[in-house]
Write a protein that holds these residues in place. Structure first.
Motif, short mmCIF file in Angstrom:
data_model
loop_
_atom_site.label_atom_id
_atom_site.label_comp_id
_atom_site.label_asym_id
_atom_site.label_seq_id
_atom_site.Cartn_x
_atom_site.Cartn_y
_atom_site.Cartn_z
N LEU B 57 12.14 -42.06 -28.43
CA LEU B 57 12.17 -41.96 -29.89
C LEU B 57 13.24 -40.97 -30.31
N LYS B 58 13.80 -41.23 -31.46
CA LYS B 58 14.71 -40.25 -32.04
C LYS B 58 13.84 -39.32 -32.87
N LEU B 59 13.74 -38.08 -32.42
CA LEU B 59 12.75 -37.20 -33.03
C LEU B 59 13.42 -36.09 -33.81
N PRO B 60 13.07 -35.97 -35.08
CA PRO B 60 13.66 -34.91 -35.87
C PRO B 60 13.37 -33.53 -35.30
N LEU B 61 12.15 -33.32 -34.85
CA LEU B 61 11.76 -32.02 -34.34
C LEU B 61 12.52 -31.69 -33.06
N ALA B 62 12.88 -32.73 -32.30
CA ALA B 62 13.61 -32.51 -31.07
C ALA B 62 14.95 -31.87 -31.38
N ASP B 63 15.64 -32.38 -32.39
CA ASP B 63 16.91 -31.80 -32.79
C ASP B 63 16.72 -30.38 -33.22
N LEU B 168 7.23 -26.04 -40.54
CA LEU B 168 7.88 -26.60 -39.34
C LEU B 168 8.31 -28.03 -39.55
N ARG B 169 7.52 -28.80 -40.29
CA ARG B 169 7.86 -30.20 -40.50
C ARG B 169 8.50 -30.45 -41.87
N SER B 170 9.05 -29.39 -42.44
CA SER B 170 9.76 -29.56 -43.70
C SER B 170 11.26 -29.71 -43.41
N ARG B 171 12.04 -29.87 -44.46
CA ARG B 171 13.47 -30.12 -44.28
C ARG B 171 14.16 -28.92 -43.62
N LYS B 172 13.80 -27.73 -44.03
CA LYS B 172 14.39 -26.53 -43.44
C LYS B 172 13.27 -25.54 -43.06
N PRO B 173 12.83 -25.59 -41.83
CA PRO B 173 11.71 -24.73 -41.43
C PRO B 173 12.12 -23.25 -41.35
N TYR B 174 11.15 -22.39 -41.56
CA TYR B 174 11.37 -20.95 -41.33
C TYR B 174 11.52 -20.70 -39.84
N ASN B 175 12.51 -19.88 -39.50
CA ASN B 175 12.72 -19.53 -38.11
C ASN B 175 12.23 -18.11 -37.88
N VAL B 176 10.93 -17.96 -37.77
CA VAL B 176 10.34 -16.62 -37.72
C VAL B 176 9.31 -16.51 -36.61
N ASN B 177 9.42 -15.44 -35.85
CA ASN B 177 8.37 -15.10 -34.88
C ASN B 177 7.57 -13.94 -35.42
N LEU B 178 6.28 -13.95 -35.17
CA LEU B 178 5.43 -12.94 -35.80
C LEU B 178 4.43 -12.33 -34.83
N LEU B 179 4.12 -11.07 -35.09
CA LEU B 179 2.93 -10.45 -34.50
C LEU B 179 2.08 -9.99 -35.65
N LEU B 180 0.80 -10.29 -35.58
CA LEU B 180 -0.10 -9.89 -36.65
C LEU B 180 -1.20 -9.04 -36.06
N GLY B 181 -1.23 -7.78 -36.46
CA GLY B 181 -2.22 -6.87 -35.89
C GLY B 181 -3.16 -6.37 -36.95
N THR C 94 -4.78 -42.02 -37.11
CA THR C 94 -4.21 -40.77 -37.63
C THR C 94 -2.86 -40.48 -36.97
N LEU C 95 -2.77 -40.68 -35.66
CA LEU C 95 -1.50 -40.41 -34.98
C LEU C 95 -0.44 -41.42 -35.39
N TYR C 96 -0.84 -42.67 -35.55
CA TYR C 96 0.16 -43.69 -35.89
C TYR C 96 0.70 -43.50 -37.30
N GLU C 97 -0.10 -42.88 -38.15
CA GLU C 97 0.36 -42.55 -39.49
C GLU C 97 1.66 -41.73 -39.43
N LYS C 98 1.82 -40.97 -38.35
CA LYS C 98 3.01 -40.14 -38.17
C LYS C 98 3.94 -40.78 -37.14
N ARG C 99 4.08 -42.10 -37.20
CA ARG C 99 4.85 -42.84 -36.21
C ARG C 99 6.29 -42.34 -36.08
N PHE C 100 6.91 -41.99 -37.20
CA PHE C 100 8.32 -41.60 -37.15
C PHE C 100 8.53 -40.09 -37.25
N GLY C 101 7.51 -39.34 -37.00
CA GLY C 101 7.62 -37.89 -36.92
C GLY C 101 6.34 -37.41 -36.29
N PRO C 102 6.13 -37.78 -35.04
CA PRO C 102 4.79 -37.66 -34.45
C PRO C 102 4.36 -36.23 -34.14
#
Lengths: 286, 279, 205
Positions: B57-63, B168-181, C94-102
């Motif tokens: 699959l061509k995955l947006p998150l992969a990029d 994370l799954r928005s167009r421009k995700p925040y690039n932040v690492n956090l510690l919460l104490g 539910t998973l297939y709903e996100k077929r193009f951004g799983p």
């Protein structure tokens, strides 16, 4: 702009009544009588097919509809409103259930979905309430009434503990662990009621009085069809024959309606409409 | 992925761009190469062949993820440390604000107080960090004002995770690492939550982010105990910072150190001037 | 070793026994080769149904939270617990709903059919294709090793005790040959009216 000034037509009167809903009920009470009787092994829905002219072709008219293979519906009131609700019920049983869980909704869930559609019409802007009452009949997979009694009888002997009982909440209307036949009425207000037997429409009161007399616990489906025809006979205006009467039953799986044979695990629909010939047969035995 | 945006943004160095391009273009060929090898060679070689996609699959998150790795090399120099003890949670963050090879500021505070007993430390891409932290801080404070009671550290951690996961799954995700104490206002139990930019959440007794993880987690593995006192915690922290001074190639300009106890958040005086001889 | 599914590492396995099922997972949460936490369970209980989730840790949390919501809503609406098969179909849709951004997860479902008491297990790919199995389902970075272990140790009609031993040995020995999973395990043995959860310490290296 249009929807900002689109108020609900259903507004409270000073006395606290929603008269639009009462008017909708009046429309229902002018409608052709429809009735439903729940038996131990099924349900019968029956109504009269009244045509305004002798020239009309009754075979093309259908007032009882299949919603899912195990659920059917009949109405009293305005025919066009009913068709909209049938469409919505069929649609929602797929989008809201079959496509998610790969199984058809239990009767109460379907009833609730249809009731929601009807309720929304009493509170939304620019629409009027539906002018129909519905009788919804269905069969739910689950623990059947007979085996439930057996389990209840066996439980003390086996000394089941509390958490075993927790798993089988009993006596709750529509608790869907409960299987078997289910009969509901839905009104224009969106309220719904489970019934053993009931009638809606013009002669609902007469029919219900009659049903109260004839209904007994432990009724079989065949008896229920018989009683349904007798009740209809009390209230019917025209002639009674296979063409003028419509009957839908929820019964054993009708495998002959599958269209194929030998598919493992395939079960025919429990809901089906009786053919005019079948109705004639019942009428001759009346 | 819009490469142009990244070049103009200046967050990618030419060499990073090169390797990005190579990952993106060479990679399918490498895959073919791998399949062309005789079977015996495959097992010994395939480790070096770079990312192998697990499905086609061509995955947006992969990029996004590939890209984040490059952006992150700078952020990985930033140090976040967290240690819990008997009745406290210690949070420490490096004071250096870096941009590429330049240190812009030597007194940066990479923490935000979320409420009286919860503290959040952040690292990551320059604009995102403060923006995200203050968004969380504002929401935590809004909750406190509306409800006249504070969210517990665990509730806040899960809230932050939810926000970061949505981002994370928005167009421009925040690039932040956090510690919460924090210290739970009711049970007085100290807690520490580790969150990375992918919104993976882990409750931990001690934690770190970036390169500091590689140097400090082993030290903490050896010396940490859940019953330590604040004094022992600070000693443990010194052990960690000493090692960082010894081995990190940059001067991180010392640490801001804060402790959360049942009485609230306190600044801890921390000696940054101690000179540690490099290895 | 690389790829989104393997960033955090983790393994999960489900097995069928006689009138019982078992599901087990490791506890590691890592970032590539670095171990961040040794207390990150990947099995979630929804009524009488169990869901194992391996893959990207953020999606493990997101998806488990999502199903907690969906199953709670189901229970309120239908006044009954969801059945394993129904839940499996819910997971699938539910998973297939996100077929193009799983979601980058490998789910495993285990439970007993509430009506017949029959064991039910199944697995999925990240876009919801269901893999029904009569014996065992594996998922995660130790998939290859788990297949080998399960294939050699599993036999039909095991008692709950035998099943526990088999699934535990399968998981433990599989993750010991995988650098990205291990660091302890959770094992659930599900019987008609009893669920036993056990913590296996496992190798901590």
């Amino acid at each position: 702009m249009a929807d900002r000034y689109s108020f609900s037509l259903t507004t409270f009167s000073p006395s606290g009544k929603l008269v639009q809903i009462e008017y909708a009920l009046n429309a229902v009470n002018q409608g052709v009588t429809a009735l439903g009787i729940k038996a131990t092994n099924g349900i019968v829905l029956a109504t009269e097919k009244k045509s305004s002219s002798p020239l009309a072709d009754p075979s093309s008219l259908s007032k009882i509809s299949l919603i899912t293979p195990n659920i059917g519906m009949v109405y009293s009131g305005m025919g066009p409103d009913y068709r909209v609700l049938v469409d919505r019920a069929r649609k929602v049983s797929h989008t809201g259930y079959k496509r998610i869980y790969n199984e058809y909704p239990p009767t109460r869930i379907l009833v609730q979905d249809v009731a929601r559609v009807m309720q929304e019409a009493t509170q939304s802007g620019g629409v009027r309430p539906y002018g129909v009452s519905l009788l919804v009949a269905g069969w739910d997979e689950g623990i059947l009434p007979e085996s439930e009694e057996e389990a209840a009888g066996a439980a003390p002997v086996m000394g089941d503990d509390d958490d075993e009982k927790k798993k089988h909440p009993t006596g709750k209307t529509g608790g869907i662990l409960k299987g078997g036949p289910m009969l509901y009425q839905v009104d224009p207000s969106g309220s719904y009621f489970p019934w053993k037997a009931t009638a809606i429409g013009k002669s609902a009161t007469t029919a219900k009085t009659f049903l109260e007399k004839r209904y007994t616990e432990g009724l079989e489906l065949e008896d229920a069809v018989h009683i349904a025809l007798l009740t209809l006979k009390e209230t019917i205006e025209g002639e009674m024959n296979g063409e003028t009467i419509e009957i839908g039953i929820v019964g054993p799986p009708a495998d002959h309606l599958l269209g194929v044979e030998g598919v493992e695990g395939a079960k025919g629909p429990r809901f089906r409409k009786l053919t005019p010939q079948e109705i004639e047969d019942y009428l001759t035995n009346l | 992925m819009d490469l142009g945006r990244w070049i103009i943004g200046g967050s990618l160095r030419p060499c990073a761009l090169l390797s990005l391009a190579s990952v993106r273009s060479v990679h399918p060929d490498r895959l073919k190469l791998q399949c062309a090898f005789p079977l015996e060679l495959q097992s010994s070689r395939h480790r070096d062949l770079g990312p192998v996609p697990t499905n086609n699959l061509k995955l947006p998150l992969a990029d996004l993820h590939l890209l984040s790795n490059f952006v992150h090399n700078i952020a990985k120099m930033e140090i976040l440390l967290g240690i819990t003890g008997k009745d406290f949670t210690l949070i420490a963050a490096s004071k250096a604000a870096m941009r590429g090879a330049t240190i812009l500021k030597a007194s940066d505070d990479k923490t935000r107080h979320l409420n009286k007993h919860t503290l959040m430390a952040y690292s990551g891409e320059a604009g995102d960090t403060v923006q995200f932290a203050e968004y969380i801080q504002a929401n935590a404070q809004l909750y406190s004002m509306r409800n006249e009671s504070d969210l517990s550290p665990s509730a806040l951690a899960n809230f932050v995770r939810g926000e970061l996961a949505t981002s994370l799954r928005s167009r421009k995700p925040y690039n932040v690492n956090l510690l919460l104490g924090g210290v739970d206002p009711i049970t007085h139990k100290p807690s520490l939550y580790w969150l990375d930019y992918l919104a993976a959440l882990a409750p931990l007794p001690y934690a770190a982010h970036g390169y500091a993880q590689y140097y400090c987690l082993s030290i903490l593995d050896k010396h940490h105990h859940p019953d330590i006192t604040l004094g022992q915690g600070i000693k443990l922290l010194t052990l960690c910072t000493d090692e960082l001074k010894r081995r990190l190639p940059v001067d991180f300009k010392g640490m801001t150190v804060k402790a959360v106890t049942k009485d609230g958040i306190v600044d801890i005086e921390f000696n940054d001037d101690k000179v540690v001889k490099s290895a | 070793m690389s790829g989104i599914f393997a960033i955090n590492g983790g393994a999960c396995v489900a097995m069928v026994g006689k009138d019982c099922v078992a599901i087990a997972c490791d506890l590691r949460l890592g970032l590539q080769a670095l171990t961040v936490s040794n207390n990150f369970p990947k099995i979630f209980q929804y009524g009488d149904v169990f869901l194992g989730l391996t893959g990207l840790a953020t999606d493990v949390s997101t998806v488990s939270d999502l199903f907690r919501y969906k199953v709670n809503m189901y229970r309120l609406r239908e006044e009954r617990d969801i059945a394993p098969r129904t839940f499996a179909n819910l997971v699938s849709s539910t998973l297939y709903e996100k077929r193009f951004g799983p979601y980058f997860v490998g789910p495993v479902v285990a439970g007993l059919d509430p009506k017949t008491g029959e064991p039910f297990i199944c697995g999925f790919d990240s876009i919801g294709c269901i893999d029904f199995a009569k014996d065992f389902i594996v998922s995660g970075t130790a998939t290859d090793q788990l297949f080998g272990m399960c294939e050699s140790l599993w036999e039909p009609d095991m008692t709950p005790d035998q099943l526990f031993e088999t699934i535990s040995q399968s998981l433990l020995n599989a993750v010991d040959r995988d650098a990205l999973s291990g660091w302890g395990a959770h094992v659930y043995i599900i019987e008609k009216d009893k669920v036993t959860k056990r913590l296996l310490k496992g190798r901590q290296d």
